[in-house]
Write a protein that holds these residues in place. Structure first.
Motif, mmCIF file in Angstrom:
data_model
loop_
_atom_site.group_PDB
_atom_site.id
_atom_site.type_symbol
_atom_site.label_atom_id
_atom_site.label_comp_id
_atom_site.label_asym_id
_atom_site.label_seq_id
_atom_site.Cartn_x
_atom_site.Cartn_y
_atom_site.Cartn_z
ATOM 1 N N ALA A 2 0.836 -1.204 0.000
ATOM 2 C CA ALA A 2 0.000 0.000 0.000
ATOM 3 C C ALA A 2 0.867 1.249 0.000
ATOM 4 O O ALA A 2 0.635 2.186 -0.767
ATOM 5 C CB ALA A 2 -0.940 -0.003 1.204
ATOM 6 N N ASP B 132 -6.961 2.867 -5.257
ATOM 7 C CA ASP B 132 -8.028 3.782 -4.842
ATOM 8 C C ASP B 132 -7.627 4.533 -3.576
ATOM 9 O O ASP B 132 -7.879 5.737 -3.450
ATOM 10 C CB ASP B 132 -9.319 3.005 -4.575
ATOM 11 C CG ASP B 132 -9.881 2.358 -5.827
ATOM 12 O OD1 ASP B 132 -9.896 3.015 -6.882
ATOM 13 O OD2 ASP B 132 -10.307 1.201 -5.752
ATOM 14 N N ARG B 133 -7.019 3.831 -2.651
ATOM 15 C CA ARG B 133 -6.617 4.471 -1.398
ATOM 16 C C ARG B 133 -5.536 5.521 -1.660
ATOM 17 O O ARG B 133 -5.552 6.595 -1.061
ATOM 18 C CB ARG B 133 -6.109 3.417 -0.417
ATOM 19 C CG ARG B 133 -5.721 3.991 0.932
ATOM 20 C CD ARG B 133 -5.230 2.921 1.866
ATOM 21 N NE ARG B 133 -6.310 2.058 2.326
ATOM 22 C CZ ARG B 133 -6.099 0.996 3.124
ATOM 23 N NH1 ARG B 133 -4.879 0.675 3.494
ATOM 24 N NH2 ARG B 133 -7.125 0.273 3.524
ATOM 25 N N ASP C 123 -7.110 8.602 -2.987
ATOM 26 C CA ASP C 123 -7.747 9.306 -1.881
ATOM 27 C C ASP C 123 -6.712 10.113 -1.102
ATOM 28 O O ASP C 123 -6.882 11.315 -0.856
ATOM 29 C CB ASP C 123 -8.453 8.283 -0.990
ATOM 30 C CG ASP C 123 -9.047 8.872 0.279
ATOM 31 O OD1 ASP C 123 -9.235 10.105 0.345
ATOM 32 O OD2 ASP C 123 -9.321 8.110 1.211
ATOM 33 N N SER D 275 -11.145 8.814 -5.074
ATOM 34 C CA SER D 275 -11.142 7.482 -5.677
ATOM 35 C C SER D 275 -11.810 7.464 -7.047
ATOM 36 O O SER D 275 -11.498 6.602 -7.877
ATOM 37 C CB SER D 275 -11.829 6.484 -4.738
ATOM 38 O OG SER D 275 -13.159 6.878 -4.475
ATOM 39 N N THR E 3 -5.547 -0.675 -3.073
ATOM 40 C CA THR E 3 -4.562 0.318 -2.638
ATOM 41 C C THR E 3 -4.398 1.454 -3.647
ATOM 42 O O THR E 3 -3.994 2.554 -3.268
ATOM 43 C CB THR E 3 -3.192 -0.337 -2.392
ATOM 44 O OG1 THR E 3 -2.797 -1.077 -3.549
ATOM 45 C CG2 THR E 3 -3.232 -1.256 -1.189
#
Length: 507
Positions: free
Chosen positions: A157, A200-201, A204, A210, A198
């Motif tokens: 991540a 998408d995270r 963010d 996202s 990860t």
């Protein structure tokens, strides 16, 4: 007049154990570790406890005075043997979690004992140079040029975040570090529908949101479709957004699919956008002769993220990010504080790794990876990674030979997806929904049973069982055991779960 009255504090040595005390404590820990390794194959993978039971078993009141060693080690023994699950067990085939190398665990103890801080070179001279050397070796394995570099991170991540932070800062047409993203053109990322969450995270955390991650459809083998990628970028450019990065996946978490990296690299070059590869799972397969061709094009990446704690088997945690131009990391993360002053020209000190990533304080995560590679050698790693992939192909062949099981996806790396399908289950409009419910319950029962341990994937909206082999202790007998248990428990679950409308002769 005593020392306190004179203003000179009296020594307080309670926490400063001498070497003999440390050795005695360490030897008892080593005895417990040795017992664990010896007993591991005969232990269940996990227990069937709930959270309340575990909490009652392990939570203790912190004492005012030290626990006697006998009491403390009795407690630790309970933690290890009564309240733990074992990702290093030969029959753990669930999430992409390595078994934990023995040399890596010993190296972790040494790293913690010396306790260097890799945020600054002067706080970690040997540790920093080992990490830099290890990273350079990795860049060579992936075929990146001599100017490449990177650093160890806490996991995939963070490795993906670091790579995409460098991509955002390089791709924005303004000083995004100083001005932020508010009121500016939307920056967009592109990845397959099978990309790990990860990404998408990271979007963010980077302030992009996202929804800035465009999910590109995949083909029948779960690989990103290049034509759909070109179309998505074209639509966004016409709409006035600014594409900054394409994420190719080298080993999807669901099936182990590898995106067409060569084609993605060509599109990224033509569109002048950053090419990032999420190789958190599959990356170490670059060490093998038989699997390496699957990764053609990865050498053209601007950044690569992969996890030694996955398919290099090292203890948690440790990811790695590699960047084609290591200067991009300094551009993305360098932040000077006036309380940190050093004349590097005079001292001759090296690179401060705290300037290349989000962490100032950093542990010596590289040592467990470095020592594992030194202790085992590259050839042993290549052979074992290839063997894991052969075991997954063996599993797929065994699934196809058992009438109660159905293969759900092709095997690319070391993941095999399948489901339990009762041989007497009739066709009908409710059949697929029932199979979803049946296999979902079956996965739970397998995990609670504890003899083996698998996980799941959702493929084209259907629930399937998933086995991932990134474990140097797993062999064919363990694969057979998982399939045997799946059929045994699947039969029992089906008998209690199947509605009358799906029974032979019903209606």
């Amino acid at each position: 007049m005593d020392r306190e009255e004179s203003g000179r504090p009296t020594p307080v040595p309670d926490l400063a154990w001498d070497a003999d005390h440390a050795r005695r404590f360490g030897e008892r820990t080593l005895d417990l570790w040795e017992e664990f390794l010896r007993r591991l194959p005969s232990l269940p993978v996990t227990g069937a406890w709930d959270a309340a039971q575990v909490a009652r078993g392990v939570a203790r009141t912190i004492p005012d005075d030290p626990l006697p060693d006998e009491e403390l080690f009795a407690y630790l023994r309970d933690v290890v043997f009564d309240w733990s699950m074992y990702p290093g067990h030969p029959r753990f085939m669930a999430y992409i979690s390595g078994a934990g190398t023995v040399p890596g665990a010993a190296a972790d103890l040494l790293a913690a004992g010396v306790n260097m801080n890799l945020g600054g070179w002067r706080l970690s001279p040997s540790a920093t140079e080992i990490e830099r050397h290890l990273v350079r070796w990795f860049t060579g394995q992936f075929g990146l040029p001599s100017g490449a570099g990177g650093l160890l991170t806490s996991g995939g991540a963070m490795a993906n975040f670091v790579g995409l932070k460098a991509a955002r800062d390089a791709g924005a047409s303004w000083d995004v570090r100083r001005l932020g993203v508010g009121g500016r053109p939307q920056l967009t990322l592109y990845a397959s529908q099978e990309v790990h969450v990860t990404t998408d995270r990271a979007a963010d955390m980077l302030g992009l949101g996202s929804e800035s991650v465009r999910k590109i459809p995949v083909d029948r083998d779960y690989r990103l479709r290049l034509g759909a990628l070109r179309e998505a970028i074209g639509r966004d450019r016409e709409a006035g957004t600014q594409p900054v990065a394409i994420v190719g996946t080298a080993g999807t978490v669901a099936t182990g699919a590898v995106d067409p990296l060569e084609g993605i690299a060509q599109i990224a070059a033509a569109e002048n956008v950053w090419f990032h590869v999420d190789a958190a799972y599959g990356g170490p397969a670059i060490l093998t002769d038989d699997l390496r061709p699957l990764f053609a094009g990865i050498e053209q990446a601007d950044s690569i993220a992969f996890d030694p704690h996955k398919w290099l088997y090292t203890p948690h945690s440790g990811g790695c990010v590699l960047v084609r131009d290591v200067g991009r990391l300094a551009s993305a993360f360098e932040a000077r504080a006036d309380y940190i002053q050093e004349d590097k020209e005079r001292t001759g000190h090296g690179v401060d790794l705290g300037m290349l990533g989000p962490q100032f304080s950093r542990g010596f995560q590289a040592l467990k990876v470095w020592v594992s590679l030194l202790a085992h050698g590259r050839r042993a790693y290549a052979a074992r990674i290839s063997h894991d992939a052969r075991l997954a192909r063996y599993m797929a062949a065994q699934v196809e030979q058992r009438p109660e099981l159905e293969l759900a996806a092709p095997v690319t790396l070391s993941i095999c997806c399948f489901r339990y399908v009762p041989s007497d289950l009739p066709d009908g409009p409710d059949r697929e929904d029932y199979l979803d419910a049946l296999n979902q319950r079956l996965m739970t029962e397998i995990q609670l049973d504890g003899r083996v341990f698998c996980s799941n994937a959702v493929l084209r909206d259907r629930f399937v069982l998933r086995a991932c082999i990134v474990n140097f202790r797993t062999e064919a007998d363990d694969v057979d055991a998982l399939l045997d248990v799946a059929i045994e428990l699947g039969t029992k679950v089906d008998a209690g779960l199947r509605p009358e409308g799906l029974r032979i002769g019903a209606g």
